[in-house]
Motif scaffolding. Structure first.
Motif, PDB file in Angstrom:
ATOM      1  N   LYS A  95       0.955  -1.270  -0.119  1.00 37.57           N
ATOM      2  CA  LYS A  95       0.004   0.261   0.085  1.00 37.57           C
ATOM      3  C   LYS A  95       0.744   1.341   0.023  1.00 37.57           C
ATOM      4  O   LYS A  95       1.934   1.133   0.373  1.00 37.57           O
ATOM      5  CB  LYS A  95      -0.871  -0.170   1.130  1.00 37.57           C
ATOM      6  N   GLU A  96       0.376   2.422  -0.268  1.00 40.85           N
ATOM      7  CA  GLU A  96       0.853   3.597  -0.474  1.00 40.85           C
ATOM      8  C   GLU A  96       0.955   4.164   1.095  1.00 40.85           C
ATOM      9  O   GLU A  96       0.177   3.833   1.872  1.00 40.85           O
ATOM     10  CB  GLU A  96       0.236   4.600  -1.407  1.00 40.85           C
ATOM     11  N   ARG A  97       2.263   5.058   1.342  1.00 35.54           N
ATOM     12  CA  ARG A  97       2.120   5.509   2.658  1.00 35.54           C
ATOM     13  C   ARG A  97       1.106   6.375   2.649  1.00 35.54           C
ATOM     14  O   ARG A  97       0.937   7.250   1.850  1.00 35.54           O
ATOM     15  CB  ARG A  97       3.564   6.335   2.771  1.00 35.54           C
ATOM     16  N   GLU A  98       0.558   6.465   4.041  1.00 34.01           N
ATOM     17  CA  GLU A  98      -0.717   7.483   4.239  1.00 34.01           C
ATOM     18  C   GLU A  98      -0.441   8.197   5.330  1.00 34.01           C
ATOM     19  O   GLU A  98       0.036   7.873   6.331  1.00 34.01           O
ATOM     20  CB  GLU A  98      -1.986   6.570   4.566  1.00 34.01           C
ATOM     21  N   PHE A  99      -1.117   9.391   5.389  1.00 34.27           N
ATOM     22  CA  PHE A  99      -0.900  10.441   6.410  1.00 34.27           C
ATOM     23  C   PHE A  99      -1.842   9.844   7.625  1.00 34.27           C
ATOM     24  O   PHE A  99      -2.738   9.324   7.386  1.00 34.27           O
ATOM     25  CB  PHE A  99      -1.711  11.790   5.809  1.00 34.27           C
ATOM     26  N   VAL A 100      -1.035  10.285   8.465  1.00 29.36           N
ATOM     27  CA  VAL A 100      -1.825  10.143  10.056  1.00 29.36           C
ATOM     28  C   VAL A 100      -1.993  11.277  10.751  1.00 29.36           C
ATOM     29  O   VAL A 100      -3.282  11.342  11.113  1.00 29.36           O
ATOM     30  CB  VAL A 100      -0.592   9.049  10.763  1.00 29.36           C
ATOM     31  N   ALA A 101      -1.056  12.275  11.093  1.00 29.63           N
ATOM     32  CA  ALA A 101      -1.296  13.348  11.826  1.00 29.63           C
ATOM     33  C   ALA A 101      -0.043  14.377  11.451  1.00 29.63           C
ATOM     34  O   ALA A 101       1.069  14.122  11.048  1.00 29.63           O
ATOM     35  CB  ALA A 101      -1.141  12.859  13.423  1.00 29.63           C
ATOM     36  N   ALA A 102      -0.306  15.461  11.696  1.00 34.59           N
ATOM     37  CA  ALA A 102       0.468  16.685  11.335  1.00 34.59           C
ATOM     38  C   ALA A 102       0.471  17.623  12.659  1.00 34.59           C
ATOM     39  O   ALA A 102      -0.628  17.778  13.162  1.00 34.59           O
ATOM     40  CB  ALA A 102       0.375  17.423  10.190  1.00 34.59           C
ATOM     41  N   VAL A 103       1.360  18.317  12.644  1.00 34.28           N
ATOM     42  CA  VAL A 103       1.517  19.300  13.731  1.00 34.28           C
ATOM     43  C   VAL A 103       2.304  20.647  13.238  1.00 34.28           C
ATOM     44  O   VAL A 103       3.212  20.543  12.364  1.00 34.28           O
ATOM     45  CB  VAL A 103       2.075  19.027  15.178  1.00 34.28           C
ATOM     46  N   SER A 104       1.963  21.908  13.733  1.00 33.73           N
ATOM     47  CA  SER A 104       2.641  23.090  13.230  1.00 33.73           C
ATOM     48  C   SER A 104       3.851  23.021  13.871  1.00 33.73           C
ATOM     49  O   SER A 104       4.119  22.648  14.721  1.00 33.73           O
ATOM     50  CB  SER A 104       1.745  24.372  13.257  1.00 33.73           C
ATOM     51  N   ARG A 105       4.733  24.332  13.756  1.00 34.14           N
ATOM     52  CA  ARG A 105       5.907  24.696  13.999  1.00 34.14           C
ATOM     53  C   ARG A 105       5.767  24.516  15.666  1.00 34.14           C
ATOM     54  O   ARG A 105       6.407  24.363  16.490  1.00 34.14           O
ATOM     55  CB  ARG A 105       6.582  25.742  13.494  1.00 34.14           C
ATOM     56  N   SER A 106       4.679  25.593  15.891  1.00 35.76           N
ATOM     57  CA  SER A 106       4.557  25.991  17.313  1.00 35.76           C
ATOM     58  C   SER A 106       3.825  24.919  18.257  1.00 35.76           C
ATOM     59  O   SER A 106       3.929  24.833  19.488  1.00 35.76           O
ATOM     60  CB  SER A 106       3.766  27.097  17.422  1.00 35.76           C
ATOM     61  N   GLY A 107       3.300  23.766  17.503  1.00 31.42           N
ATOM     62  CA  GLY A 107       2.823  22.803  18.193  1.00 31.42           C
ATOM     63  C   GLY A 107       1.332  23.133  18.351  1.00 31.42           C
ATOM     64  O   GLY A 107       0.564  22.434  18.927  1.00 31.42           O
ATOM     65  N   GLY A 108       0.803  24.389  18.184  1.00 33.23           N
ATOM     66  CA  GLY A 108      -0.655  24.842  18.420  1.00 33.23           C
ATOM     67  C   GLY A 108      -1.490  24.435  17.370  1.00 33.23           C
ATOM     68  O   GLY A 108      -2.669  24.379  17.940  1.00 33.23           O
ATOM     69  N   THR A 109      -1.085  23.758  16.228  1.00 33.40           N
ATOM     70  CA  THR A 109      -2.239  23.429  15.009  1.00 33.40           C
ATOM     71  C   THR A 109      -2.026  21.976  14.937  1.00 33.40           C
ATOM     72  O   THR A 109      -0.721  21.541  14.689  1.00 33.40           O
ATOM     73  CB  THR A 109      -2.197  24.397  13.945  1.00 33.40           C
ATOM     74  N   ARG A 110      -2.909  21.428  15.089  1.00 32.52           N
ATOM     75  CA  ARG A 110      -2.652  19.622  14.879  1.00 32.52           C
ATOM     76  C   ARG A 110      -3.737  19.437  13.832  1.00 32.52           C
ATOM     77  O   ARG A 110      -5.133  19.906  13.640  1.00 32.52           O
ATOM     78  CB  ARG A 110      -2.907  19.032  16.081  1.00 32.52           C
ATOM     79  N   TYR A 111      -3.594  18.348  13.120  1.00 35.93           N
ATOM     80  CA  TYR A 111      -4.445  17.817  12.156  1.00 35.93           C
ATOM     81  C   TYR A 111      -4.417  16.414  12.057  1.00 35.93           C
ATOM     82  O   TYR A 111      -3.230  15.789  12.171  1.00 35.93           O
ATOM     83  CB  TYR A 111      -4.131  18.344  10.706  1.00 35.93           C
ATOM     84  N   TYR A 112      -5.451  15.433  11.811  1.00 35.49           N
ATOM     85  CA  TYR A 112      -5.359  14.265  12.087  1.00 35.49           C
ATOM     86  C   TYR A 112      -6.152  13.257  10.760  1.00 35.49           C
ATOM     87  O   TYR A 112      -7.091  14.031  10.240  1.00 35.49           O
ATOM     88  CB  TYR A 112      -6.033  13.666  13.237  1.00 35.49           C
ATOM     89  N   ALA A 113      -5.806  12.184  10.359  1.00 35.73           N
ATOM     90  CA  ALA A 113      -6.605  11.391   9.612  1.00 35.73           C
ATOM     91  C   ALA A 113      -7.781  11.170  10.118  1.00 35.73           C
ATOM     92  O   ALA A 113      -7.969  10.734  11.402  1.00 35.73           O
ATOM     93  CB  ALA A 113      -5.765  10.340   9.077  1.00 35.73           C
ATOM     94  N   ASP A 114      -8.946  10.820   9.370  1.00 35.50           N
ATOM     95  CA  ASP A 114     -10.295  10.328  10.258  1.00 35.50           C
ATOM     96  C   ASP A 114     -10.187   9.106  10.757  1.00 35.50           C
ATOM     97  O   ASP A 114     -10.765   8.797  11.837  1.00 35.50           O
ATOM     98  CB  ASP A 114     -11.241  10.449   9.040  1.00 35.50           C
ATOM     99  N   SER A 115      -9.201   8.182  10.325  1.00 33.12           N
ATOM    100  CA  SER A 115      -9.083   6.919  10.686  1.00 33.12           C
ATOM    101  C   SER A 115      -8.452   6.913  12.235  1.00 33.12           C
ATOM    102  O   SER A 115      -8.767   5.772  12.981  1.00 33.12           O
ATOM    103  CB  SER A 115      -8.238   6.125   9.805  1.00 33.12           C
TER     104      SER A 115
END
Length: 127
Positions: A42-62
């Motif tokens: 399978k292709e590599r998939e996104f799980v989670a990300a965080v901004s430089r400051s740590g103040g903004t986070r984003y997650y895969a729905d899964s």
């Protein structure tokens, strides 16, 4: 920047693990950071990300509601706390970094946005 991921292992379904990604070589706080995962075939998939400051986070729905991404800029370390693990979370987990020059709150979610990758750490969740 060089990235070294660790913390993977074997855990039963419903259990928890915390992954770490130690960075060296450049100012850690200059980088947006992310976690991705990949299973064979399978292709590599996104799980989670965080901004430089740590103040903004984003997650895969899964993983939303089960995983938490965090960073400690003083320790140059990225974390991924994984709870309520499922067999489908089994994968090699990779940390990634990409320098961001202006915004401290920008997050990056695509593979092609990241220039620097760690070597991966295997997470196996048994049913």
């Amino acid at each position: 920047v060089q990235l070294q991921a660790s913390g993977g292992g074997l855990v039963q379904a419903g259990g928890s693990l915390r992954l770490s990604c130690a960075a060296s070589g450049r100012t850690f706080s200059s980088y947006a950071m992310g976690w991705f995962r990949q299973t064979p075939g399978k292709e590599r998939e996104f799980v989670a990300a965080v901004s430089r400051s740590g103040g903004t986070r984003y997650y895969a729905d899964s993983v939303k509601g089960r995983f938490t991404i965090a960073r400690d800029n003083a320790k140059s370390t990225l974390y991924l706390a994984m709870n309520s693990l499922k067999p489908e979370d089994t994968a090699v987990y990779y940390c990634a970094a990409d320098m961001v020059f202006k915004s401290t709150e920008l997050v990056k979610t695509r593979l092609d946005e990241y220039a620097n990758w760690g070597q991966g750490t295997l997470v196996t969740v048994s049913s």
